[in-house]
Enzyme design. Structure first.
Site, mmCIF file in Angstrom:
data_model
loop_
_atom_site.group_PDB
_atom_site.id
_atom_site.type_symbol
_atom_site.label_atom_id
_atom_site.label_comp_id
_atom_site.label_asym_id
_atom_site.label_seq_id
_atom_site.Cartn_x
_atom_site.Cartn_y
_atom_site.Cartn_z
ATOM 1 N N HIS A 246 0.770 -1.283 0.211
ATOM 2 C CA HIS A 246 0.100 0.001 0.033
ATOM 3 C C HIS A 246 0.917 1.048 0.094
ATOM 4 C CE1 HIS A 246 -3.063 -2.659 0.944
ATOM 5 N NE2 HIS A 246 -3.128 -2.719 1.786
ATOM 6 N N LEU A 395 -9.031 21.912 1.015
ATOM 7 C CA LEU A 395 -10.129 21.280 0.100
ATOM 8 C C LEU A 395 -10.422 20.014 1.136
ATOM 9 C CD1 LEU A 395 -11.546 20.924 -2.586
ATOM 10 C CD2 LEU A 395 -9.460 20.005 -3.235
HETATM 11 C C1 BG6 Z 1 -5.029 -4.555 4.466
HETATM 12 C C2 BG6 Z 1 -4.365 -5.113 5.433
HETATM 13 O O1 BG6 Z 1 -4.384 -4.779 3.241
HETATM 14 O O2 BG6 Z 1 -5.334 -3.057 4.926
HETATM 15 C C3 BG6 Z 1 -4.667 -4.920 6.903
HETATM 16 O O3 BG6 Z 1 -4.106 -6.549 5.354
HETATM 17 C C4 BG6 Z 1 -5.074 -3.430 6.981
HETATM 18 O O4 BG6 Z 1 -4.151 -5.209 7.841
HETATM 19 C C5 BG6 Z 1 -6.204 -2.882 5.964
HETATM 20 O O5 BG6 Z 1 -5.803 -3.313 8.268
HETATM 21 C C6 BG6 Z 1 -6.378 -1.314 5.844
HETATM 22 O O6 BG6 Z 1 -7.354 -0.913 4.927
HETATM 23 P P1 BG6 Z 1 -7.981 0.400 4.894
HETATM 24 O O7 BG6 Z 1 -8.628 0.541 3.575
HETATM 25 O O8 BG6 Z 1 -9.119 0.124 6.371
HETATM 26 O O9 BG6 Z 1 -7.172 1.389 5.421
#
Ligand code: BG6
Length: 487
Positions: A246, A395
């Site tokens: 991410h 914003l």
């Molecule tokens: C997932 C992880 O990919 O993303 C989790 O495995 C995490 O550990 C989650 O809680 C967070 O996603 P979001 O969209 O709630 O920020």
């Protein structure tokens, strides 16, 4: 847009991810009319013995139905059929193929099309065998035109070697344009906005480089622990769970060069290049943490050294970014839940206002909660005095776009898989480059060479992480807090 027969097959249909994310996202698409354009059928497949109605009942509880039409719920659920079978069972997949084919060749169906979207809401250990089964038994052999696509969830490997092995196994069965590796952060509104923001604004073009930017933070915080997922989490840790995918995807979009066009391949080419320009991570660029109480989870071993928190500073070896630290930070069981990008600019040279006391210019993009972008800037304190103070241009999406419902990440991404748009999915070489960055560090952690510091649940994380931040050049503004406007 294509029309005709579309089959969406959710493998692992009785599991957590399917219930919480996949089916609700499909339902949202259905509510907005996207699935009605097609003659759609949805199939659930998993090992659990269930009849259609039992699966529908399970899914129903998770559908977001506030203020929405309940007949839609009923109609949506009627689209779903269930087949049970093992993940390595030819019989199971033959039966699945039969169910799909029946509807493709039914009279109602538009002539001459078979589009099959397989969504693997499954543990990665079964990806290779499931792909094999799909390939042998469930790709359309009737000569109808159309396609077969396969959607994968992370974790996609555990390190460079395992990811490459998985890629090779799947690559033997499907071509890259058929493969959709989901990173759901790429489905978030403000992540998708990065490309527009960076390359459609004259404001940013001349500033976005080492001459003006001091450091960049990409931060993910959660105010809860690994609740119920300890067993899974302990195998991976926060770097594999959040940072390698991410946060690194966000990093690419913040740091990459301008793509030749907005074509998916052009964008992904640039992402790969910037990943390949990242220097090896040194030990002094890393702080790890584990919250106290993590090991109380019975599914976590008592001697676990898996990090639930990490700060990793990346350095890019290129003309734009040499010397600018990119601080990637993620943690569970912290004092707040948010995800944001914070671009901090350098001090004003020859400052006559002593404005550095008021803090530096920062451009903050808050992905969640309450999507917003704000620019911290120094202004004259309104009133009789001639002093400088920190303020902001703000914003806030909820205020600015009151009529717009921001779609869920999964909703957007599934729609992309139906449309065949791979922009927001991770390409094979991109995945490889991402693992190349983190694998040496991960191996050192796995071997116990780097140990996590303990931190209190509900805190900011280990103090060492703040020290590292400071060392990287981040200057905190004291006495300034941005408060999201309320409607
Ligand atoms: C997932 C992880 O990919 O993303 C989790 O495995 C995490 O550990 C989650 O809680 C967070 O996603 P979001 O969209 O709630 O920020």
């Amino acid at each position: 847009t294509e029309t005709g027969c579309l089959s969406i097959i959710v493998l692992g249909a009785s599991g957590d991810l399917a219930k919480k994310k996949t089916f609700p996202a499909l339902f949202n698409l259905y509510q907005q009319g996207f699935l009605q354009l097609n003659d759609v059928h949805i199939f659930g497949y998993s090992r659990t013995q269930l009849c259609d109605d039992e699966l529908r009942e399970r899914i129903k509880g998770y559908l977001p139905v506030e203020n929405k039409v309940s007949s839609n719920v009923f109609n949506f659920l009627q689209l779903i059929k269930y087949v049970s079978g093992a993940y390595d069972s030819p019989e199971g997949f033959q039966e699945l193929d039969k169910a799909i084919s029946e509807h493709e060749t039914s009279k109602k169906s538009h002539e001459g099309s078979s589009r099959r979207l397989f969504y693997l809401a499954l543990p990665p250990s079964v990806y290779p065998q499931v792909c094999k089964m799909i390939k042998i038994f469930c790709t359309n052999k009737s000569g109808l035109s159309g396609w077969t696509r396969v959607v994968f969830e992370k974790p996609f490997g555990k390190d460079l070697a395992s990811a490459e092995e998985l890629s090779a196994q799947i690559g033997e069965l499907f071509d890259e344009p058929q493969i959709y590796r989901i990173d759901h952060y790429l489905g978030k509104e403000l992540v998708q906005n990065l490309l527009v923001l960076r390359f459609a604004n004259r404001f940013f073009l001349p500033l976005w480089n080492r001459d003006n930017i001091s450091n960049v933070q990409i931060v993910f915080r959660e105010d809860f622990g690994t609740e119920g997922r300890g067993g899974y989490f302990d195998q991976y840790g926060i770097i594999r769970d959040i940072i390698q995918n991410h946060l690194l995807q966000i990093f690419c979009l913040v740091a990459m060069e301008k793509p030749v066009s907005t074509k998916p391949e052009h964008i992904r080419d640039e992402k790969v290049k910037v990943l390949q320009s990242v220097n090896p991570i040194r030990d002094e660029d890393v702080v790890l943490g584990q919250y106290r109480g993590y090991k109380d989870d019975p599914t976590v071993p008592d001697d676990s050294v898996t990090p639930t928190f990490a700060t990793v500073v990346l350095h890019i070896h290129n003309e734009r970014w040499e010397g600018v630290p990119f601080i990637l930070k993620a943690g569970k069981a912290l004092n707040s839940r948010k995800a944001e990008i914070r671009v901090q600019f350098k001090d004003v040279p020859g400052d006559i206002f002593k404005s550095s006391k008021q803090g530096r210019n920062e451009f903050v993009i808050r992905l969640q909660p309450s999507e917003a972008m704000y620019m911290k800037l120094t202004v004259k304190q309104p009133g009789l005095e001639m002093t400088a103070a920190q303020s902001e241009l703000d914003l806030s999406y909820r205020q600015r776009y009151q009529e717009v419902v921001i779609p869920e990440a999964y909703e957007r991404l599934i729609l992309d898989t139906i449309k065949g748009d791979q922009q927001h999915f991770v390409r094979r070489d991109e995945l490889k480059a991402a693992w190349e960055i983190f694998t040496p560090l991960l191996h050192r952690i796995d071997e116990g060479d780097l140990q996590p510091q303990g931190y209190e649940p509900g805190s900011r994380g280990p103090a060492e992480a703040d020290e590292l931040l400071e060392k990287a050049g981040y200057v905190q503004t004291h006495g300034y807090i941005w408060i999201p406007p309320t409607l």
